[in-house]
Design a protein around this motif. Structure first.
Motif, PDB file in Angstrom:
ATOM      1  N   PRO A 138      29.881  40.659  42.837  1.00 33.25           N
ATOM      2  CA  PRO A 138      30.546  39.347  42.770  1.00 33.25           C
ATOM      3  C   PRO A 138      32.073  39.452  42.690  1.00 33.25           C
ATOM      4  N   LEU A 139      32.572  40.515  42.051  1.00 31.81           N
ATOM      5  CA  LEU A 139      34.029  40.707  42.006  1.00 31.81           C
ATOM      6  C   LEU A 139      34.593  40.926  43.408  1.00 31.81           C
ATOM      7  N   VAL A 160      34.854  37.764  45.401  1.00 35.21           N
ATOM      8  CA  VAL A 160      36.067  37.028  45.053  1.00 35.21           C
ATOM      9  C   VAL A 160      37.276  37.684  45.723  1.00 35.21           C
ATOM     10  N   ASP A 209      38.871  39.134  37.528  1.00 33.71           N
ATOM     11  CA  ASP A 209      37.682  39.118  36.673  1.00 33.71           C
ATOM     12  C   ASP A 209      37.389  37.717  36.148  1.00 33.71           C
ATOM     13  N   THR A 228      36.070  35.379  38.676  1.00 33.23           N
ATOM     14  CA  THR A 228      34.654  35.651  38.940  1.00 33.23           C
ATOM     15  C   THR A 228      33.765  35.069  37.840  1.00 33.23           C
ATOM     16  N   ARG A 288      33.641  31.306  38.212  1.00 27.80           N
ATOM     17  CA  ARG A 288      32.910  30.874  39.398  1.00 27.80           C
ATOM     18  C   ARG A 288      31.412  30.817  39.136  1.00 27.80           C
ATOM     19  N   ARG A 323      28.177  33.611  46.548  1.00 26.69           N
ATOM     20  CA  ARG A 323      28.961  32.792  45.623  1.00 26.69           C
ATOM     21  C   ARG A 323      28.080  31.893  44.789  1.00 26.69           C
TER      22      ARG A 323
END
Ligand code: DAH
Length: 357
Positions: free
Chosen positions: A112-113, A116, A327, A330, A333, A357
């Motif tokens: 996920p990082l 982003v 961070d 993320t 989000r 996402r």
């Protein structure tokens, strides 16, 4: 003569039986040796032919030859039959079922990082920025001094630094050449200015390190994206307009933003850039410290001393810069409560983000 004939006839029968019963090629071969080999039964019999009366020899010899070629024929036939069954067995065992449904291959996905980070690269790409990356292992000179942070300056307290030890030092002391782990992506500003000619318009994503006590909101390893623009007339107005556009691209059209005065040694003036709290929308909640705002980045006009360190003439050029942490973007989000999960490498956690996402 009769005895010899009986022996041959008997051999004819038993050889055929034995061969027909041989379970595999090895057994057939052993029988071949036992029958036709140098001291095989048939060979010995043929040799004994010399002892029968001459008158009987032609008939017996003919019979012996018949038996011999029969045995040879049976050997070949048995081998062929065995091969056939072996092939059949293999075909049965290795049969491919073309109608069976395929096995799905496991396709991975971005952390996920990194999703982003890619989103930010994309947004800044659309704004005309190119990506320029620098090393995670830096020198004190690049990470601090070139950024207008002299040794022993109090502003160093903003960055708790991980020092690389001088090889062989015991107890360890900081390396004499000033090698450290970069505490932010800002030193890449210097590297970009040294490597490129203005107009410069770069973003520099990457991993940074600080000497932090690890908890839900702090880690010793984290990600930033830095931005740098250097041109004849890049201005604070450009910076503000660009960042407002950036916030809308990242968080949607209606996103409310504000600038506050800030302090960084490498920018003058410096600002903090806030967006309306992404959890409560601006009313005030624990996530925004009840202020209704969240700071997403620091920015400002590049300090002339920093331009000089980058080999750029501050009388001819000016620039603006900004830096943000990935961070927290993320966490917000996805509503992730603890920063440590991001570095956990726990697939039960990570596989929730396969959609990106
Ligand atoms: N390097 C700063 C930090 O890690 C963030 C930052 C602030 C970067 C202002 C900038 C800037 O380029 O202009 O805290």
């Amino acid at each position: 003569m009769d005895e010899m004939r009986d022996r041959l006839q008997e051999l004819r029968v038993t050889a055929a039986e034995q061969l027909a019963a041989a379970p595999d090629a090895v057994a057939v071969d052993q029988l071949r040796t036992a029958l036709l080999g140098r001291s095989g039964v048939l060979t010995v019999l043929l040799r004994d032919l010399g002892t029968v009366p001459a008158a009987d020899r032609p008939a017996l010899g003919q019979l012996a030859n018949e038996v011999r070629s029969e045995v040879e024929g049976s050997i070949l036939a048995r081998l062929a039959a065995l091969q056939g069954t072996a092939l059949e067995a293999r075909l049965a065992a290795e049969r491919l079922d073309m109608s069976a449904p395929g096995r799905p291959s496991r396709i991975g996905h971005l952390h996920p990082l990194m999703t982003v980070e890619r989103d930010l690269r994309e947004i800044f790409h659309a704004f005309g920025f190119e990506v320029f990356e620098g090393p995670e292992i830096e020198t004190d000179a690049m990470n601090f001094e070139a950024l207008n942070i002299p040794p022993d300056h109090p502003s160093r307290d903003l960055w708790d630094t991980l020092y690389v030890a001088e090889p062989g030092s015991d107890p360890p002391r900081p390396a004499e050449d000033g090698t450290i782990l970069r505490t932010h992506t800002s030193p890449v500003q210097i590297r970009a200015m040294q490597a490129l000619q203005p107009p410069i318009r770069v973003v520099t994503p990457g991993r940074c390190y600080r000497y932090e006590a690890v908890d839900a909101g702090h880690n010793f390893e984290f990600f930033q994206v830095e931005g740098l623009v250097v041109d004849h007339d890049s201005s604070m107005a450009d910076l503000k307009g660009m960042l407002e556009e950036f916030a809308r691209a990242l968080y949607g059209e209606g996103t409310r933003t504000r600038f506050r005065p800030g302090y960084y040694p490498f920018t003058e003036p410096s600002v903090a850039f806030d967006v309306a709290c992404l959890v409560c929308g601006g009313g005030g909640c624990p996530a925004c410290g009840r202020t209704g705002w969240m700071t997403i980045l620091g920015a400002g006009m590049v300090h002339p001393a920093v331009l000089v360190a980058g080999g750029i003439d501050p009388d001819e050029y000016q620039g603006y810069a900004f830096g943000m942490g990935l961070d927290r973007i993320t966490l917000l989000r996805h509503g992730i409560p603890d920063l440590r999960l991001l570095m956990s490498a726990d697939l039960r956690f990570l596989s929730q983000f396969s959609a990106g996402r």
